[in-house]
Design a protein around this motif. Sequence first.
Motif, PDB file in Angstrom:
ATOM      1  N   PHE A 131       0.557 -14.675  36.682  1.00 38.54           N
ATOM      2  CA  PHE A 131       1.898 -14.212  37.057  1.00 38.54           C
ATOM      3  C   PHE A 131       1.810 -12.941  37.894  1.00 38.54           C
ATOM      4  CE2 PHE A 131       4.072 -17.386  34.926  1.00 38.54           C
ATOM      5  CZ  PHE A 131       5.437 -17.149  34.797  1.00 38.54           C
ATOM      6  N   GLU A 132       0.988 -11.996  37.460  1.00 41.53           N
ATOM      7  CA  GLU A 132       0.880 -10.719  38.175  1.00 41.53           C
ATOM      8  C   GLU A 132       0.316 -10.922  39.575  1.00 41.53           C
ATOM      9  OE1 GLU A 132      -1.336  -8.024  35.729  1.00 41.53           O
ATOM     10  OE2 GLU A 132       0.439  -7.443  34.560  1.00 41.53           O
ATOM     11  N   ASN A 133      -0.681 -11.768  39.700  1.00 39.95           N
ATOM     12  CA  ASN A 133      -1.284 -12.026  41.018  1.00 39.95           C
ATOM     13  C   ASN A 133      -0.291 -12.668  41.972  1.00 39.95           C
ATOM     14  OD1 ASN A 133      -3.678 -10.942  40.239  1.00 39.95           O
ATOM     15  ND2 ASN A 133      -4.851 -12.837  40.275  1.00 39.95           N
ATOM     16  N   ALA A 134       0.597 -13.503  41.426  1.00 43.94           N
ATOM     17  CA  ALA A 134       1.580 -14.183  42.267  1.00 43.94           C
ATOM     18  C   ALA A 134       2.823 -13.326  42.499  1.00 43.94           C
ATOM     19  CB  ALA A 134       1.986 -15.509  41.618  1.00 43.94           C
ATOM     20  N   GLY A 135       2.936 -12.209  41.783  1.00 46.23           N
ATOM     21  CA  GLY A 135       4.141 -11.391  41.866  1.00 46.23           C
ATOM     22  C   GLY A 135       5.338 -12.078  41.208  1.00 46.23           C
ATOM     23  N   ALA A 136       5.049 -12.938  40.229  1.00 45.70           N
ATOM     24  CA  ALA A 136       6.110 -13.706  39.560  1.00 45.70           C
ATOM     25  C   ALA A 136       6.677 -12.939  38.376  1.00 45.70           C
ATOM     26  CB  ALA A 136       5.570 -15.051  39.084  1.00 45.70           C
TER      27      ALA A 136
END
Length: 456
Positions: A182-187
């Motif tokens: 989630f963090e890597n995708a900015g979600a």
Amino acid sequence: MRTTLRTRRAARTVATVTALTLGLTLAGCGGDGDSGGKEEPGRPAPSGSSVTLPSLKGEKIEVAAVWTGPEQENFTKVLKEFEKRTGAAVTFVPAQDPIVNFLGTKIAGGSPPDVAMLPQVGAIQQAAAQKWLKPVGPETEAQLAKNYSQGWRDLGAVDGKQYGVYFKAANKSLIWYNNAAFENAGATEPKTWKEFLSTAETISASGVTPVSVGGADGWTLTDWFENIYLSQAGPAKYDQLAKHEIKWTDPSVAQALTTLAELFGKPNLIAGGADGALQTEFPVSVTQTFTGGDQPKGAMVFEGDFAAVNIAQTSAKIGTDAKVFPFPAVGATSPVVTGGDAAVALKDTKGAQALLTFLASPDAATIWAGAGGFLSPNKNLNLTAYPNDVQREIAKAMLEAGDDFRFDMSDQMPQSFGGTPGKGEWKALQDFLKNPKDIAGTQARLEADAAKAYKS
């Protein structure tokens, strides 16, 4: 179905409390599962015990359940404590789904187990109709009256007679997710179905498949449908469909399937696509979400609190690596669907009745609660028994809902329709996952199978 059912107010309560648990780290507050352990069989434990059990030295008790893996291991710990307190020798008998068919074969052969754990309300009703079950005794009745709300007691009763003790419950309206992905995708955590689909697209664009689906186990697909249907169609329609008072060809079913197709109809959003999902069993759907670091096979997986057992088989830590949010609202509120497993006696023996009494006590629940992946409807279980704040808060919210809850729809139905691998609702929804454009055909098959099951 005799119980009162979960209201929108209760759904909001659980959703809010679950949301508040996000980001909490593993608390490490283990349960006091060992209640002394040195008491003489037939006498209450010197401290920490809430139930008196008889001496059963020399008695052999068989307990059948469909649990495998960690669930079987944790339940065996409960049975070991019962052995320690009573002197009985307890054997776990692995059963196959549907367990009613398994029990029928055992009974026909003259060798039924003493106790069975039934995962569907419909299974209790079917077994009672076959006159396989023995009513609970006065000691178990006393434990139920002291420790359970009327709604949970009613779920285990048929025609006014108490047969079942709901030992294990579940909140089946949770989405667990890989925080690094989630963090890597900015979600961010979605609150509505529209936001959920948008989040899935965001994660997909980052190079990670967003949703892991355990489609090889048809019950997971019924849970997808039920959560969407409850939130979108509302409680009254949910109750009617659960009792087959409206047909599966009803427009509300078409609407829910259309919504579900917004996910199932996009293979790029599902780990392995439809074919891969249909070959993925539930435990793998969870573990593949929390292995591979920030490049898992799926970033999110839908299912109940019990997914924590499978997460524990990975290196992910609940509250930091593995987080959770409520099933997104399709209608006005997020849905909350509960499930559970009930203990029933098939033999009217001292040992079978004593085991039911033990399972209705906080002592038994404390043992499994400490191991994780477990919720108890026992209102006198100390919440400190749960291993982390996430599970503690989910359990607290379920108990605070009292009798206002909605039980898994498929578990309320005849097992031939709502609980049999390769048949009925399970098979129809697996076929729908493969071909989500065939909404009318899916409805027709569901209605034909339901009509046959309810008629019989």
